[in-house]
Design a protein around this motif. Structure first.
Motif, mmCIF file in Angstrom:
data_model
loop_
_atom_site.group_PDB
_atom_site.id
_atom_site.type_symbol
_atom_site.label_atom_id
_atom_site.label_comp_id
_atom_site.label_asym_id
_atom_site.label_seq_id
_atom_site.Cartn_x
_atom_site.Cartn_y
_atom_site.Cartn_z
ATOM 1 N N GLU A 32 32.182 40.584 31.305
ATOM 2 C CA GLU A 32 31.603 41.764 31.947
ATOM 3 C C GLU A 32 30.416 41.385 32.823
ATOM 4 N N GLN A 33 29.627 40.415 32.394
ATOM 5 C CA GLN A 33 28.539 39.943 33.239
ATOM 6 C C GLN A 33 29.094 39.337 34.530
ATOM 7 N N SER A 34 30.173 38.557 34.423
ATOM 8 C CA SER A 34 30.785 37.973 35.613
ATOM 9 C C SER A 34 31.351 39.057 36.534
ATOM 10 N N LEU A 35 31.971 40.096 35.952
ATOM 11 C CA LEU A 35 32.518 41.181 36.767
ATOM 12 C C LEU A 35 31.429 41.853 37.588
ATOM 13 N N GLN A 36 30.310 42.151 36.941
ATOM 14 C CA GLN A 36 29.221 42.810 37.660
ATOM 15 C C GLN A 36 28.622 41.880 38.712
ATOM 16 N N ARG A 37 28.461 40.600 38.366
ATOM 17 C CA ARG A 37 27.872 39.653 39.329
ATOM 18 C C ARG A 37 28.771 39.490 40.543
ATOM 19 N N GLU A 38 30.077 39.357 40.323
ATOM 20 C CA GLU A 38 30.978 39.100 41.439
ATOM 21 C C GLU A 38 31.204 40.342 42.290
ATOM 22 N N SER A 39 30.889 41.531 41.776
ATOM 23 C CA SER A 39 31.104 42.754 42.553
ATOM 24 C C SER A 39 30.001 42.987 43.576
ATOM 25 N N LEU A 40 28.828 42.369 43.386
ATOM 26 C CA LEU A 40 27.680 42.670 44.248
ATOM 27 C C LEU A 40 27.939 42.393 45.726
ATOM 28 N N PRO A 41 28.453 41.204 46.110
ATOM 29 C CA PRO A 41 28.663 40.987 47.553
ATOM 30 C C PRO A 41 29.687 41.937 48.156
ATOM 31 N N PHE A 42 30.699 42.343 47.385
ATOM 32 C CA PHE A 42 31.700 43.251 47.929
ATOM 33 C C PHE A 42 31.139 44.661 48.080
ATOM 34 N N GLN A 43 30.242 45.062 47.163
ATOM 35 C CA GLN A 43 29.578 46.356 47.333
ATOM 36 C C GLN A 43 28.748 46.361 48.608
ATOM 37 N N LEU A 74 34.856 34.079 52.747
ATOM 38 C CA LEU A 74 35.248 32.766 52.231
ATOM 39 C C LEU A 74 35.314 32.829 50.711
ATOM 40 N N LEU A 75 36.392 32.321 50.151
ATOM 41 C CA LEU A 75 36.611 32.434 48.713
ATOM 42 C C LEU A 75 36.244 31.171 47.944
ATOM 43 N N ASP A 76 35.811 30.120 48.644
ATOM 44 C CA ASP A 76 35.558 28.851 47.953
ATOM 45 C C ASP A 76 34.480 28.988 46.888
ATOM 46 N N GLN A 77 33.355 29.634 47.249
ATOM 47 C CA GLN A 77 32.273 29.766 46.273
ATOM 48 C C GLN A 77 32.700 30.623 45.086
ATOM 49 N N LEU A 78 33.453 31.704 45.372
ATOM 50 C CA LEU A 78 33.962 32.536 44.284
ATOM 51 C C LEU A 78 34.859 31.718 43.369
ATOM 52 N N MET A 79 35.735 30.903 43.941
ATOM 53 C CA MET A 79 36.632 30.079 43.126
ATOM 54 C C MET A 79 35.850 29.062 42.301
ATOM 55 N N ASN A 80 34.817 28.482 42.907
ATOM 56 C CA ASN A 80 34.009 27.499 42.171
ATOM 57 C C ASN A 80 33.311 28.140 40.983
ATOM 58 N N ARG A 81 32.815 29.376 41.187
ATOM 59 C CA ARG A 81 32.154 30.054 40.059
ATOM 60 C C ARG A 81 33.163 30.413 38.972
ATOM 61 N N PRO A 124 39.754 49.768 33.716
ATOM 62 C CA PRO A 124 38.655 50.443 34.399
ATOM 63 C C PRO A 124 37.762 49.403 35.073
ATOM 64 N N PRO A 125 37.250 49.677 36.271
ATOM 65 C CA PRO A 125 36.421 48.685 36.973
ATOM 66 C C PRO A 125 35.176 48.315 36.171
ATOM 67 N N GLY A 126 34.910 47.019 36.102
ATOM 68 C CA GLY A 126 33.682 46.527 35.493
ATOM 69 C C GLY A 126 33.691 46.432 33.988
ATOM 70 N N GLN A 127 34.777 46.850 33.319
ATOM 71 C CA GLN A 127 34.840 46.816 31.867
ATOM 72 C C GLN A 127 35.931 45.826 31.433
ATOM 73 N N LEU A 141 38.703 44.413 35.886
ATOM 74 C CA LEU A 141 38.812 44.620 37.321
ATOM 75 C C LEU A 141 37.430 44.512 37.943
ATOM 76 N N ILE A 142 37.272 43.615 38.921
ATOM 77 C CA ILE A 142 35.983 43.484 39.611
ATOM 78 C C ILE A 142 35.733 44.770 40.388
ATOM 79 N N PRO A 143 34.619 45.491 40.114
ATOM 80 C CA PRO A 143 34.374 46.779 40.780
ATOM 81 C C PRO A 143 34.413 46.656 42.299
ATOM 82 N N GLY A 144 35.069 47.637 42.939
ATOM 83 C CA GLY A 144 35.136 47.655 44.380
ATOM 84 C C GLY A 144 36.193 46.755 44.973
ATOM 85 N N THR A 145 37.018 46.103 44.139
ATOM 86 C CA THR A 145 38.060 45.199 44.619
ATOM 87 C C THR A 145 39.352 45.487 43.865
#
Length: 638
Positions: free
Chosen positions: A59-70, A259-266, A326-329, A344-348
């Motif tokens: 859940e922490q990863s979901l919230q972190r990864e959603s920030l740039p897309f928001q 670019l998805l490289d950084q997302l994939m690395n994380r 549900p997004p983010g859960q 589900l990563i929120p907003g994606t």
């Protein structure tokens, strides 16, 4: 010499031997039972702990990864709003058509690109620069004035939003449905795309174009990932169209390539050691974005490989859950080999799954089982010797007290039960009591320390949440409240005014001739000017309920809860204070930076809504500009 046996009992049948035989039998039964129970308890406990950690970290990863897309979705919506508002202003289209003639160059095949050297930073005749901005327009639709205006406006706004997000986003571009798009990025597309030959650009074949202009709505869409050979990286395009008109036609499509490289690395490095992650689209097929064992297949299939097409049967249960997440859960899915936390990563439309192999739990389970069995055997062997050497009185009562103390250990902070332990006894029981007393002290101290640490962490989290909220409601350029904070405050003050039956006033403030100021002095000076306006407004937010905020661009707002007379005096004081700053403005008829203010005041005894107050203030601001600027106009029947 033969020792006599006073009891007359054969050594074979002595009480000691029988007690030992019974103890050994009991040792075996207890060890087996304890081992079975330990195995079950340990496996359940370890699985529960792993599940909890998986849920939390996922859940922490979901919230972190959603920030740039928001951020991207908000930027695109702001782009679309500004695009529509600019086109709606009277006289704007002619200016934009003139901009089109200055910026773009028509080639022999009928296509258009930006003029030479503009991408490298060469200024236009009026001094404007558009470094890193390139554009291309298909030759199969001859642009009329409407297309020219929209294409020029897309170019200007793409530069504005692209340059403001430089370093955070790869690029930013607005696409017109006539198959043309300007783009802010490091590569000059005018030198890449052509409209003839086998490599001719066919924009209608691109997924973001076909889907973005193929629907009436304006929901944000994510394309399937694709391999970009020019950047040697995986990418996806995020696109948001404006709302189609009555004929079903769109005017603009805001796009960002990610670019998805950084997302994939994380994703490749989940928080839990030994776990691995995968990322796929919730489309029923599980189209893969990242999977540690399938990236070659993903690349060779141009991003079309999926869980089903690759027959990753161990991940089939994930597809059944993906459609209802549900997004983010995060939710736990049990598979044959793994414990999987997915969400589900929120907003994606993307599902993140963190897989923890069950095999990683086996060593810990058997280690605990071995410890329990060994401890059980040792404990029961000690009991055998106790039966032979220690009297009931010397053992039973002290042990009973130790049992009572053990049960009360950690319950509350009082420690009077420790005083009843036989700590003064010189034998093993006394030693055990003393050791237990020391351990109890450490446990109590550790518990107290843990409670304090939890309180500190809670306070830190609350402070971090507060700071995060402040950052999300502060305008990054001027340091005052942003549009989001203004919207919240306006609704809050409106509701409070309704309850208290008071008056709410709203100033809508626009910097006069700010575009000329920007063109003449440069964007840095323009930013400094906006900060000066913000400081002036902040100095005039005198009451507890007053709020100064940046409304957008060079527009600001000031909310007050004063009546008409005081509100008008207040607005005029703001107007005069801005002029008194004497910020030079060579392109203004006043010679200094001034502001125009539209003031709207609404008592809550009359019917109305927040939108009415904003509309009145906007109309008053329009009147102030029409009357010559540098003045205050009060809206309404006052």
């Amino acid at each position: 010499m033969v020792r006599e046996n006073p009891s007359g009992v054969s050594p074979k049948h002595s009480l000691t031997r029988r007690a030992l035989r019974l103890a050994i039998l009991r040792i075996g039964l207890v060890s087996l039972s304890a081992g079975g129970i330990s195995y079950y308890v340990n496996s359940t406990s370890i699985e529960r702990e792993v599940t909890g950690q998986l849920l939390l970290s996922t859940e922490q990863s979901l919230q972190r990864e959603s920030l740039p897309f928001q951020e991207i979705k908000e930027l695109q919506q702001n782009f679309l709003n500004e695009f529509a508002e600019t086109l709606a202003r009277p006289g704007t289209k002619a200016t934009l058509v003139d901009d089109f003639q200055q910026i773009f160059y028509r080639h022999e095949d009928g296509s258009y690109t930006q003029r030479p050297q503009l991408f490298e930073g060469q200024p236009l005749a009026d001094g404007r620069r558009f470094a890193r901005m390139s554009a291309t327009y298909a030759p199969d639709v001859v642009p009329d004035d409407d297309v020219k205006a929209r294409f020029a406006l897309s170019y200007l706004l793409s530069h504005k939003y692209g340059s403001s997000t430089k370093g955070r986003l790869f690029n930013f571009y607005g696409v017109v449905p006539e198959k043309g798009f300007p783009i802010y990025q490091d590569a000059d597309i005018a030198k890449v795309f052509t409209y003839s030959g086998p490599e001719a650009l066919k924009l209608e074949t691109y997924e973001f174009y076909a889907r973005g202009f193929g629907t009436l709505g304006n929901d944000t869409l994510f394309t399937r990932m694709y391999w970009d050979f020019s950047n040697n990286a995986w990418m996806t395009t995020i696109a948001t169209a404006d709302v189609a008109d009555a004929s079903g036609k769109h005017q603009i499509l805001a796009c960002v390539d990610v670019l998805l490289d950084q997302l994939m690395n994380r994703i490749a490095k989940p928080a839990m050691q030994g776990a691995y992650s995968s990322l796929f689209i919730a489309d029923g097929e599980g189209t893969l974005i990242y999977h540690p064992s399938a990236m070659e297949q993903v690349k060779s299939s141009a991003g079309e490989a999926s869980i089903r097409s690759l027959k990753l049967t161990q991940d089939y249960p994930l597809l059944e859950v993906a459609s209802v997440l549900p997004p983010g859960q995060a939710q736990i899915v049990q598979t044959q080999d793994n414990i999987v936390a997915m969400g589900l990563i929120p907003g994606t439309p993307w599902v993140l799954a963190v897989h923890y192999p069950r095999s990683l739990m086996t060593p810990a389970i058997f280690d605990n089982l071995f410890i329990v069995v060994v401890l059980g055997l040792l404990t029961l062997l000690v009991e055998v010797f106790i039966l032979r050497s220690i009297l009931q009185k010397q053992v039973a009562i002290p042990l009973f007290r130790l049992i009572q103390a053990t049960r009360r250990l950690g319950v509350g902070n009082e420690r009077p039960y420790l005083e009843r332990l036989p700590t003064r006894s010189p034998d093993e029981i006394g030693e055990l009591a003393r050791a237990f007393a020391k351990m109890a002290e450490r446990v109590q101290d550790a518990q107290a320390h843990l409670e304090l640490k939890v309180q500190d962490r809670t306070a830190e989290l609350e402070e971090a949440n507060r700071q995060l909220y402040e950052l999300s409601t502060i305008d990054g350029l001027t340091g005052i409240a942003n549009r989001r904070r203004f919207d919240e405050a306006l609704i809050s003050e409106w509701r409070r005014g309704v309850r208290a039956d008071t008056v709410l006033s709203l100033m809508l403030i626009d910097v006069d001739h700010f575009k000329r100021y920007n063109d003449h002095y440069g964007h840095q000076a323009g930013d400094d000017c906006l900060r000066s306006v913000a400081r002036t407004l902040k100095d005039h937010a005198l009451r507890a309920g007053d709020l100064a905020a940046r409304y957008g661009g060079e527009e600001f707002v000031l909310i007050t809860t004063t009546g008409v007379g005081r509100a008008l005096d207040h607005a005029q004081a703001v107007c005069l204070a801005m002029e008194s700053l004497a910020l030079p403005h060579a392109m203004s008829p006043f010679g200094v930076v001034t502001v125009s203010i539209g003031l709207a005041v609404m008592p809550f005894t009359q019917e109305g809504a927040v939108s009415d107050l904003l509309k009145q203030a906007d109309q008053a601001l329009y009147s102030a500009k029409a009357r010559g600027r540098n003045q205050v106009v009060l809206a309404g029947p006052w």
